[in-house]
Design an enzyme around this catalytic site. Structure first.
Site, short mmCIF file in Angstrom:
data_model
loop_
_atom_site.label_atom_id
_atom_site.label_comp_id
_atom_site.label_asym_id
_atom_site.label_seq_id
_atom_site.Cartn_x
_atom_site.Cartn_y
_atom_site.Cartn_z
N ARG A 76 11.24 3.84 3.18
CA ARG A 76 10.96 2.94 4.24
C ARG A 76 12.53 2.02 4.73
NH1 ARG A 76 5.99 -1.08 4.34
NH2 ARG A 76 5.01 0.91 4.88
N HIS B 154 5.11 5.60 11.63
CA HIS B 154 4.98 5.58 10.19
C HIS B 154 3.90 6.87 10.07
CE1 HIS B 154 3.45 4.26 6.31
NE2 HIS B 154 3.54 2.88 6.70
N LYS C 187 26.13 -4.20 -3.10
CA LYS C 187 27.56 -4.13 -3.07
C LYS C 187 28.12 -3.20 -1.81
CE LYS C 187 27.76 -3.07 -8.02
NZ LYS C 187 28.06 -1.86 -8.92
N ARG D 150 0.90 -1.16 0.08
CA ARG D 150 0.18 -0.08 0.04
C ARG D 150 0.74 1.37 0.06
NH1 ARG D 150 -3.14 -3.88 1.72
NH2 ARG D 150 -1.24 -4.37 2.58
N THR D 151 1.70 1.26 1.04
CA THR D 151 2.78 2.55 0.99
C THR D 151 3.02 3.11 -0.35
OG1 THR D 151 2.91 2.11 3.39
CG2 THR D 151 4.09 4.02 2.38
C1 NCD Z 1 2.05 -1.17 7.95
C2 NCD Z 1 3.77 -1.03 8.12
O1 NCD Z 1 4.29 -1.32 7.12
O2 NCD Z 1 3.98 -0.74 9.07
N1 NCD Z 1 1.76 -1.55 6.76
C3 NCD Z 1 1.52 -0.50 6.11
O3 NCD Z 1 2.19 0.53 5.66
N2 NCD Z 1 -0.07 -0.12 5.62
C4 NCD Z 1 1.76 -2.29 8.97
C5 NCD Z 1 1.86 -3.59 9.06
O4 NCD Z 1 3.23 -4.09 8.16
O5 NCD Z 1 1.55 -4.44 9.69
#
Ligand code: NCD
Length: 319
Positions: free
Chosen positions: A114, A142, A93, A64-65
């Site tokens: 991320r 997040h 590397k 999703r993100t």
């Molecule tokens: C979450 C995350 O990556 O922290 N997912 C997201 O971005 N919607 C939740 C998860 O991974 O459980």
């Protein structure tokens, strides 16, 4: 508000999004209004980020993100540098995070990062000369998820103020719950933290929530059913298997909370069920068809809040 707020940006919107507490309630509300506006006037925004490039180095898995950020950038006319994970890049590397970020900041206009380590986004901000948006740093925060979570509560229930939100599951390793608690505090909502004793939320996140609003009220609970009866929102989360140092500990708590039909019966008709997704088994599929199941609407809201965020960070620059 600290040194990271750039006065050069319209509406004094922060240049970087690293931790939720660096934003104000007003800035978030303004973002939600823009998300509504973009949703209703998509044609108007189709070229607003023409010629701009987003780099999204995602060192951890994401659906999703990453998809919603990429779709958001493209739907505003911008482009994205493809990065589906460290494989295929010089990270394999041995290139460091800071070197990778420096490169990305030379090639693009905004970075969405991320990473599995807490504080990675903070480090990226230090070495980048373009905006950095935290797409999740380890078990820390997040913040862009919280934007869409708060926006969803507002859209579904009319307001966030005074609402009672039960945050359920892995509050120790689940980063979405940490920034959400801080966001709820900003909007004067009430929180019930529901977790097994071993997965309670770390004090530091609770302290931050109290610092942003000294009147903020939360309570802790181990029973999902007890938290349900007066909850306006039930926010289920996945037990974060990959973040447990000890897999035996994970085995003990992996099925800690499951929201089934019988939980639906205990929940008020006007309340909603949310989940940042992905779910493993925390919400039974039989719940999906209930109108109170808001998690897919919530995920869709991610597109519009991220379009609004990119627009704020990139589109409203003073030329
Ligand atoms: C979450 C995350 O990556 O922290 N997912 C997201 O971005 N919607 C939740 C998860 O991974 O459980």
């Amino acid at each position: 508000l600290g040194p990271h707020i750039s006065p050069g940006f319209a509406m004094n919107f922060p240049k970087n999004i690293i931790k939720l507490q660096e934003l104000t309630r007003e800035q978030l509300s303004d973002l939600f209004s823009l998300a509504d506006n973009i949703r209703e006037n998509q044609e108007k925004y189709r070229h607003s980020l023409d010629g701009l490039v987003m780099a999204a180095p995602f060192y951890e898995n994401s659906t999703r993100t990453r998809w919603s950020f990429e779709a958001a950038m493209r739907r505003l006319g911008g482009n994205v540098i493809d990065f589906a994970g460290p494989e295929g890049t010089s990270i394999m590397k041995g290139e460091t995070l800071s070197d990778t970020i420096k490169m990305a900041s030379g090639y693009s206009h905004v970075i969405v990062l991320r990473h599995k380590y807490d504080g990675a986004a903070e480090l990226a901000r230090e070495v980048s000369n373009i905006p950095v948006l935290n797409g999740g740093d380890g078990k820390n925060q997040h913040p862009t998820q919280t934007m869409l979570d708060l926006y969803t509560i507002k859209r579904e229930l009319g307001s966030i103020e005074g609402k009672k939100v039960a945050i359920v599951g892995d509050l120790r390793y689940g980063r979405t719950t940490h920034s959400l608690l801080i966001g709820l505090s900003m909007f004067n909502a009430k929180a019930t933290l529901v977790s097994p004793p071993t997965l309670k939320m770390h004090e530091k996140h609770k302290r931050t929530a109290e610092q942003v609003n000294p009147k903020f009220k939360y309570q802790e609970e181990t029973s999902l059913d007890k938290a349900l009866w007066d909850a306006d929102v039930v926010y289920m989360t996945r037990i974060q298997k990959e973040r447990f140092p000890d897999q035996q500990e994970y085995e003990k708590v992996k099925h800690a909370y499951v929201f089934r039909k019988e939980q639906l019966e205990k929940l008020d008709q006007k309340s909603i069920i949310m989940h940042p997704l992905p779910r493993v088994d925390e919400i039974a599929y039989e719940v999906d068809k209930d109108p109170r199941a808001a998690y897919f609407r919530q995920a869709e809201n991610g597109l519009y809040t991220r379009m609004a965020l990119l627009q704020k960070v990139l589109g409203e620059r003073e030329q």
